[in-house]
Design an enzyme around this catalytic site. Structure first.
Site, short mmCIF file in Angstrom:
data_model
loop_
_atom_site.label_atom_id
_atom_site.label_comp_id
_atom_site.label_asym_id
_atom_site.label_seq_id
_atom_site.Cartn_x
_atom_site.Cartn_y
_atom_site.Cartn_z
CD GLU A 82 -2.82 1.14 2.45
OE1 GLU A 82 -3.08 2.21 3.05
OE2 GLU A 82 -3.29 0.03 2.78
CG HIS A 138 10.26 -4.61 -9.14
ND1 HIS A 138 11.07 -5.64 -9.57
CD2 HIS A 138 8.99 -4.99 -9.43
CE1 HIS A 138 10.32 -6.59 -10.09
NE2 HIS A 138 9.05 -6.23 -10.02
CG ASP A 168 14.37 -5.90 -8.65
OD1 ASP A 168 13.94 -5.20 -7.71
OD2 ASP A 168 13.65 -6.29 -9.57
CB SER A 251 7.81 -9.22 -9.69
OG SER A 251 8.06 -8.80 -10.99
N GLY A 307 37.53 -4.16 -9.67
CA GLY A 307 38.13 -2.84 -9.87
C GLY A 307 38.64 -2.62 -11.27
#
Length: 504
Positions: A82, A138, A168, A251, A307
């Site tokens: 919500e 998400h 994610d 998802s 790196g």
């Protein structure tokens, strides 16, 4: 069934399927395909978060999907979120990823103005019998409230333990025990062509199971964006690609093999219409298990880096640099305090393997390195002047050292008669913050003339970032001899505000 009846059934199914596909195409015809997240789903028991099943998949006789479906479905939940009305109007439209904006359409803002609080839906996978659940970041990003609906229809409030925008993934916790769980499988062992099941809640159709095959591994589709202050995208993508049907609501759901082992978390779809168009993508369990372990142990994901600035070897590069292979990753440059440079690698070297695993794409490098922490050692095989060499690289963090980052527990402080409190992880996630200090008791403090009201979250004082309450006290004390400072921050509903504070 008789052979002729069986063949007739196959032909009839093919004809009907073809007709439905043509009709669907006409109804859903659109422009170029985009990749977008299909939406939310949970996770599983942290007691198993370090276990990886190394055994090969034993396909049930007759290619029976029933055993895996019955084992996994009870442990896949429906995640309901919500969002506050003001947050939706003021900031959510701007913050929402363009892939999601395309899915929700132009009526997004008008809907929120009319309806007030908005709702979201996704899936999750229970990984621990005491209530730990994996989902996509998400799915729960910026949510005010998170609720989980179990397969047995129980509804439970969920707390956000931690999230990692780079992969994610997110970890939730519900107050329950003796829950069904899904065990981790080893995504390294799965092969293209292998049967898999996707379990979730697409289009609010609870406990839906679809089947397909793994159609590719190590896919990078450019949907995970987590840009740092220097403009570098820290997103990790090395998806398992399948043709199992996945739609909005899937998802965060489970991708499992025919043993019912979790080999991925369903995350995105390639689509022209916002609905399934043939391909879906899942975060492999090799990355999932490491990220979830980090969130449980440290509260933060421990990212390790080689790196390097890299480029995939192609025909043109091989010709220009006289490289006698089209496989591997070419080193363009190094970051400051590079782990790879420290281990003896040089510009122009071509990395071909990490710990014996071939790496021919940047996604493959990301996947291999993402499963380690700063301080871990990896064996790197590379070419220099077309000669094969090996070295051991001690991976480093983003700052160029081997320290692990552990979230400190910030404490509230009282200064100038006002109380400054740290933000909860849920508050930071909802507002997209990585720190701040929430003020209260303003009317009885030295700040009553500034215009601030209780609940205001200070994120910056002049040019200095505020990450915890102690920063407010330190920065304001340090500014006592100045003519004034500007305090910047946000309210819980997403409204930004600025307040000048004069000399005390």
């Amino acid at each position: 069934m008789k052979p002729r009846q069986f063949m007739f059934g196959l032909v009839l199914s093919a004809v009907m399927g073809g007709s439905m596909a043509i009709g669907g195409y006409k109804l859903l015809e659109d422009d170029e395909p985009v990749v977008q997240a299909p939406q939310e789903q949970p996770a599983r028991n942290f007691r198993y978060s370090s276990l990886m099943r190394d055994s090969e998949v034993k396909v049930p006789e007759g290619l029976n999907f029933v055993t895996a479906a019955e084992a996994v479905t009870p442990a896949v939940v429906h995640v309901m979120t919500e969002y506050g009305a003001e947050l939706a109007q003021n900031s959510r439209r701007q913050d929402i990823d363009p892939f999601f904006r395309d899915f929700f359409g132009d009526s997004f803002e008008d809907y929120h103005r009319r309806q007030g609080p908005s709702m979201g839906s996704g899936s999750g996978v229970i990984i621990a019998s005491n209530g730990y659940i994996i989902t996509n970041n998400h799915v729960i990003d910026k949510a005010d409230k998170i609720k989980v609906v179990l397969d047995d229809k129980r509804e439970l409030s969920a707390t956000l333990i931690g999230a990692d925008p780079s992969t994610d993934l997110a970890l939730l916790k519900v107050n329950a025990d003796k829950l069904p769980t899904v065990r981790y499988g080893n995504s390294d062992n799965v092969r293209v062509g292998e049967w898999v099941l996707a379990v979730g809640n697409p289009l609010n159709l609870n406990s839906t199971v679809t089947a397909g095959i793994i159609s590719a591994k190590g896919r990078n589709v450019g949907i995970v964006q987590n840009v740092d202050a220097s403009g570098n995208n820290l997103g990790v993508e090395s998806f398992i690609q399948t043709d199992a049907a996945v739609n909005p609501g899937n998802s965060g759901g489970a991708l499992v093999n025919l043993n019912g082992d979790l080999i991925g978390i369903n995350t995105a779809i390639a689509t022209q219409t916002g609905s399934f168009a043939g391909y879906s993508f899942a975060v492999p369990s090799s990355i999932v298990s490491k990220v979830i372990d980090d969130l449980l142990k440290y509260g933060e994901v421990q990212r390790a880096f080689l790196g390097i600035s890299m480029r995939e070897v192609d025909a043109k590069l091989a010709e220009d640099k006289k490289i006698k292979t089209l496989n591997g990753i070419y080193i363009n440059d190094f970051s400051d305090n590079s782990a790879a440079k420290e281990a003896g690698l040089e510009k122009g070297d071509v990395i071909t393997q990490i710990n014996g695993v071939n790496v021919n794409t940047s996604a493959a490098v990301q996947e291999q390195v993402a499963r380690y922490r700063p301080g871990d050692k990896v064996k790197v095989t590379y070419l220099r002047d077309n000669d094969t060499k090996n070295t051991t690289v001690t991976l480093r963090n983003r700052m160029g050292d081997t320290n692990l980052v552990k979230r400190e527990t910030a404490k509230a402080v009282t200064y100038g008669g006002a109380k400054f409190e740290p933000l909860s992880k849920a508050e930071m996630t909802k507002l997209g913050l990585d720190g701040g200090a929430k003020i209260s008791n303003v009317k009885s403090s030295e700040f009553k003339q500034t215009g601030m009201v209780d609940g205001f979250i200070i994120t910056r004082i002049d040019k200095s970032k505020v990450e915890k309450p102690q920063d407010v006290e330190r920065l304001l004390k340090g500014a006592e001899d100045e003519s004034g400072v500007l305090v910047e921050g946000t309210y819980p509903d997403g409204r930004r505000a600025f307040y000048p504070i004069g000399r005390r």
